[in-house]
Scaffold this motif. Structure first.
Motif, PDB file in Angstrom:
ATOM      1  N   ARG A 114       0.826  -1.211   0.000  1.00  0.00           N
ATOM      2  CA  ARG A 114       0.000   0.000   0.000  1.00  0.00           C
ATOM      3  C   ARG A 114       0.862   1.263   0.000  1.00  0.00           C
ATOM      4  N   GLU A 115       1.869   1.266   0.871  1.00  0.00           N
ATOM      5  CA  GLU A 115       2.724   2.451   0.987  1.00  0.00           C
ATOM      6  C   GLU A 115       3.482   2.708  -0.310  1.00  0.00           C
ATOM      7  N   ALA A 116       3.982   1.644  -0.935  1.00  0.00           N
ATOM      8  CA  ALA A 116       4.735   1.809  -2.182  1.00  0.00           C
ATOM      9  C   ALA A 116       3.854   2.400  -3.278  1.00  0.00           C
ATOM     10  N   LEU A 117       2.659   1.883  -3.447  1.00  0.00           N
ATOM     11  CA  LEU A 117       1.794   2.358  -4.520  1.00  0.00           C
ATOM     12  C   LEU A 117       1.265   3.759  -4.246  1.00  0.00           C
ATOM     13  N   ALA A 118       1.007   4.083  -3.005  1.00  0.00           N
ATOM     14  CA  ALA A 118       0.550   5.433  -2.673  1.00  0.00           C
ATOM     15  C   ALA A 118       1.641   6.463  -2.927  1.00  0.00           C
ATOM     16  N   ASN A 119       2.890   6.018  -2.963  1.00  0.00           N
ATOM     17  CA  ASN A 119       4.032   6.894  -3.223  1.00  0.00           C
ATOM     18  C   ASN A 119       4.304   6.932  -4.724  1.00  0.00           C
ATOM     19  N   ASP A 120       3.466   7.657  -5.457  1.00  0.00           N
ATOM     20  CA  ASP A 120       3.633   7.842  -6.903  1.00  0.00           C
ATOM     21  C   ASP A 120       3.707   6.522  -7.650  1.00  0.00           C
ATOM     22  N   LEU A 121       2.837   5.584  -7.243  1.00  0.00           N
ATOM     23  CA  LEU A 121       2.699   4.300  -7.929  1.00  0.00           C
ATOM     24  C   LEU A 121       4.042   3.583  -8.083  1.00  0.00           C
ATOM     25  N   ASP A 122       4.764   3.443  -6.993  1.00  0.00           N
ATOM     26  CA  ASP A 122       6.083   2.808  -7.037  1.00  0.00           C
ATOM     27  C   ASP A 122       5.921   1.296  -7.080  1.00  0.00           C
ATOM     28  N   ALA A 123       5.530   0.794  -8.245  1.00  0.00           N
ATOM     29  CA  ALA A 123       5.311  -0.640  -8.404  1.00  0.00           C
ATOM     30  C   ALA A 123       6.580  -1.454  -8.196  1.00  0.00           C
ATOM     31  N   PRO A 124       7.761  -1.003  -8.678  1.00  0.00           N
ATOM     32  CA  PRO A 124       8.967  -1.804  -8.395  1.00  0.00           C
ATOM     33  C   PRO A 124       9.210  -2.010  -6.904  1.00  0.00           C
ATOM     34  N   ALA A 125       8.931  -1.001  -6.090  1.00  0.00           N
ATOM     35  CA  ALA A 125       9.084  -1.161  -4.639  1.00  0.00           C
ATOM     36  C   ALA A 125       8.070  -2.158  -4.097  1.00  0.00           C
ATOM     37  N   ALA A 126       6.865  -2.152  -4.653  1.00  0.00           N
ATOM     38  CA  ALA A 126       5.853  -3.118  -4.232  1.00  0.00           C
ATOM     39  C   ALA A 126       6.286  -4.539  -4.585  1.00  0.00           C
ATOM     40  N   LEU A 127       6.826  -4.722  -5.790  1.00  0.00           N
ATOM     41  CA  LEU A 127       7.306  -6.047  -6.183  1.00  0.00           C
ATOM     42  C   LEU A 127       8.440  -6.503  -5.271  1.00  0.00           C
ATOM     43  N   ALA A 128       9.329  -5.582  -4.926  1.00  0.00           N
ATOM     44  CA  ALA A 128      10.451  -5.934  -4.054  1.00  0.00           C
ATOM     45  C   ALA A 128       9.957  -6.383  -2.683  1.00  0.00           C
ATOM     46  N   ALA A 129       8.894  -5.744  -2.192  1.00  0.00           N
ATOM     47  CA  ALA A 129       8.336  -6.141  -0.899  1.00  0.00           C
ATOM     48  C   ALA A 129       7.792  -7.565  -0.962  1.00  0.00           C
ATOM     49  N   VAL A 130       7.096  -7.879  -2.048  1.00  0.00           N
ATOM     50  CA  VAL A 130       6.573  -9.242  -2.198  1.00  0.00           C
ATOM     51  C   VAL A 130       7.722 -10.229  -2.349  1.00  0.00           C
ATOM     52  N   ASP A 131       8.742  -9.838  -3.104  1.00  0.00           N
ATOM     53  CA  ASP A 131       9.915 -10.715  -3.258  1.00  0.00           C
ATOM     54  C   ASP A 131      10.523 -11.066  -1.908  1.00  0.00           C
ATOM     55  N   ARG A 132      10.614 -10.089  -1.017  1.00  0.00           N
ATOM     56  CA  ARG A 132      11.205 -10.349   0.302  1.00  0.00           C
ATOM     57  C   ARG A 132      10.374 -11.351   1.090  1.00  0.00           C
ATOM     58  N   TRP A 133       9.043 -11.195   1.013  1.00  0.00           N
ATOM     59  CA  TRP A 133       8.175 -12.149   1.721  1.00  0.00           C
ATOM     60  C   TRP A 133       8.345 -13.543   1.120  1.00  0.00           C
ATOM     61  N   VAL A 134       8.396 -13.615  -0.203  1.00  0.00           N
ATOM     62  CA  VAL A 134       8.540 -14.903  -0.882  1.00  0.00           C
ATOM     63  C   VAL A 134       9.859 -15.562  -0.490  1.00  0.00           C
ATOM     64  N   ASP A 135      10.944 -14.781  -0.495  1.00  0.00           N
ATOM     65  CA  ASP A 135      12.250 -15.351  -0.127  1.00  0.00           C
ATOM     66  C   ASP A 135      12.232 -15.868   1.315  1.00  0.00           C
ATOM     67  N   ALA A 136      11.634 -15.082   2.203  1.00  0.00           N
ATOM     68  CA  ALA A 136      11.552 -15.511   3.598  1.00  0.00           C
ATOM     69  C   ALA A 136      10.649 -16.737   3.733  1.00  0.00           C
ATOM     70  N   GLN A 137       9.578 -16.757   2.989  1.00  0.00           N
ATOM     71  CA  GLN A 137       8.649 -17.882   3.006  1.00  0.00           C
ATOM     72  C   GLN A 137       9.341 -19.165   2.561  1.00  0.00           C
ATOM     73  N   ASN A 138      10.159 -19.064   1.531  1.00  0.00           N
ATOM     74  CA  ASN A 138      10.844 -20.257   1.010  1.00  0.00           C
ATOM     75  C   ASN A 138      11.979 -20.724   1.918  1.00  0.00           C
ATOM     76  N   ALA A 139      12.445 -19.836   2.799  1.00  0.00           N
ATOM     77  CA  ALA A 139      13.589 -20.180   3.662  1.00  0.00           C
ATOM     78  C   ALA A 139      13.171 -20.532   5.074  1.00  0.00           C
ATOM     79  N   SER A 140      11.861 -20.586   5.329  1.00  0.00           N
ATOM     80  CA  SER A 140      11.419 -20.811   6.712  1.00  0.00           C
ATOM     81  C   SER A 140      10.201 -21.709   6.738  1.00  0.00           C
ATOM     82  N   ASP A 141       9.762 -22.023   7.960  1.00  0.00           N
ATOM     83  CA  ASP A 141       8.568 -22.840   8.166  1.00  0.00           C
ATOM     84  C   ASP A 141       7.556 -22.033   8.955  1.00  0.00           C
TER      85      ASP A 141
END
Length: 409
Positions: free
Chosen positions: A360-387
């Motif tokens: 939400r914060e990334a997109l509200a900041n002038d539609l910063d979609a790359p920052a939004a993708l990076a946030a999801v990437d971080r969750w995905v990486d953490a998800q794949n490395a943990s239980d």
């Protein structure tokens, strides 16, 4: 004219943030806080080469605007046109030996299919230039009768000097405007014009070209800019929230349209924000119909590319940036989609409430979609490395990227 089907937008917990966005007119970032209904007009295609990646990037940007507003629990009143009669369309039809109306209908239908596949939210009003002519003629007559327009050999031109705010959208000097006018459909060198920049409102009928009854204007067809003005004023009124399009529309199209509307109504501004998406290049040159260096969404789909991957490729670039389409851009998007889908396919995972707010914060900041993708990437990486043990997390992540990014996992 009908638009395309709307995909469902999931509801998320909590409430989104007001949109901060770059305004071309003020050359700065402004915060938009619409009322219960946010109003947006985005200029549509001239349907003779649809839908290339440059088109898709532009409409993706304004799809994000809608999604940010919907997440703030507002309704969105979105209007888009189709310039289904214009010189470039007629020239292409003549070159290829097609009936111009059949060409326009075929390309518009293909555009709808591509927008549906890319999960772009449709406009509430999707209006063709031809169907708008009955509303255009009275506006041209009003401008003429008020002294803001004049006739030249049967054609009717708008006088840019009739609007005190002319030049305030693009912020260009007269010489830059003149050069762009010549490049983008204007006729600054035509003898008899009061000002070289004056744009045509009504073109008198030419032999062998389509024309319509223009009342006191005579038979003819509308100019490019007045088309969008008539549609926007009819469906949104003055002072709507965003006028959007590609950066090549800032001048002359949005500049002239704003002046038309302001001269007609005596109100200022036509739109609270003028928002422009960057250009997409291929092989080092801007992707354009005239150069023929186009990558088509429909061709990618026919080749088996998942439309969600195409959308992720678009989202990986900031909407205002100029960028280049390459095979690597698409390959990275395909790989990202595979990682995301694998991460949310697990029965449980890491808590995702913070991720919702990051996106939400990334997109509200002038539609910063790359920052939004990076946030999801971080969750995905953490998800794949943990239980993780949050059974609701994968579903929440799926709904978040669907609702805010238009990405269906």
């Amino acid at each position: 004219m009908h638009a395309w089907p709307a995909s469902e937008v999931p509801a998320l917990p909590g409430k989104g943030r007001d949109l901060q966005i770059h305004d071309t007119a003020t050359q700065g970032t402004i915060t938009l806080a619409p009322g219960p209904v946010a109003r947006i007009y985005v200029c549509g295609i001239t349907p003779y080469d649809a839908t290339h990646i440059g088109h898709a990037a532009t409409y993706n940007a304004f799809d994000l605007v809608q999604r940010v507003w919907l997440d703030t629990k507002r309704q969105v009143h979105y209007v888009q046109n189709v310039t289904d009669v214009d010189d470039p369309l007629l020239e292409r039809a003549l070159r290829d030996g097609h009936d111009w109306t059949e060409l326009a209908e075929r390309e518009t239908a293909l555009f709808r299919e591509d927008m549906t596949a890319l999960r772009m939210l449709p406009p509430q009003h999707y209006i063709g230039a031809v169907e708008a002519i009955p509303g255009i003629v009275p506006l041209v007559e009003r401008l003429r009768d008020a002294g803001a327009a004049y006739e030249l050999d049967g054609d009717v031109y708008f006088s840019v000097e009739s609007d005190a705010h002319f030049g305030g959208v693009s912020n260009l000097d007269a010489e830059a405007m003149r050069l762009l006018s010549a490049e983008r459909g204007g006729d600054p060198d035509r003898p008899g014009k009061k000002n070289p920049l004056d744009p045509m409102l009504w073109m008198a009928a030419r032999p062998g070209e389509p024309s319509w009854d223009g009342g006191s204007l005579g038979r003819g067809r509308p100019g490019w800019h007045i088309e969008c003005v008539a549609i926007a004023l009819d469906h949104l009124g003055m002072g709507f929230d965003i006028q959007g399009g590609g950066s090549d529309l800032a001048f002359p199209h949005h500049e002239m349209g704003a002046s038309h509307a302001q001269a007609l109504t005596g109100e200022f501004p036509m739109a609270k924000a003028y928002v422009h998406a960057g250009m997409v290049a291929l092989h080092g040159e801007k992707m354009s119909k005239s150069k023929g260096n186009l990558v088509f969404v429909s061709a990618l789909r026919r080749a088996g590319v998942d439309p969600v991957a195409i959308r992720l490729a678009l989202l990986s670039h900031h909407y205002r940036a100029d960028w280049e389409w390459t095979d690597d851009v698409l390959a990275e998007a395909v790989a990202r989609l595979e990682r995301w889908r694998a991460a949310v396919s697990r029965p449980d995972g890491l808590p995702a409430d913070a991720l919702v707010e990051e996106v939400r914060e990334a997109l509200a900041n002038d539609l910063d979609a790359p920052a939004a993708l990076a946030a999801v990437d971080r969750w995905v990486d953490a998800q794949n490395a943990s239980d993780g043990d949050d059974e609701s997390a994968p579903g929440l992540v799926s709904r978040t990227v669907d609702a805010l990014l238009g990405v269906a996992l």
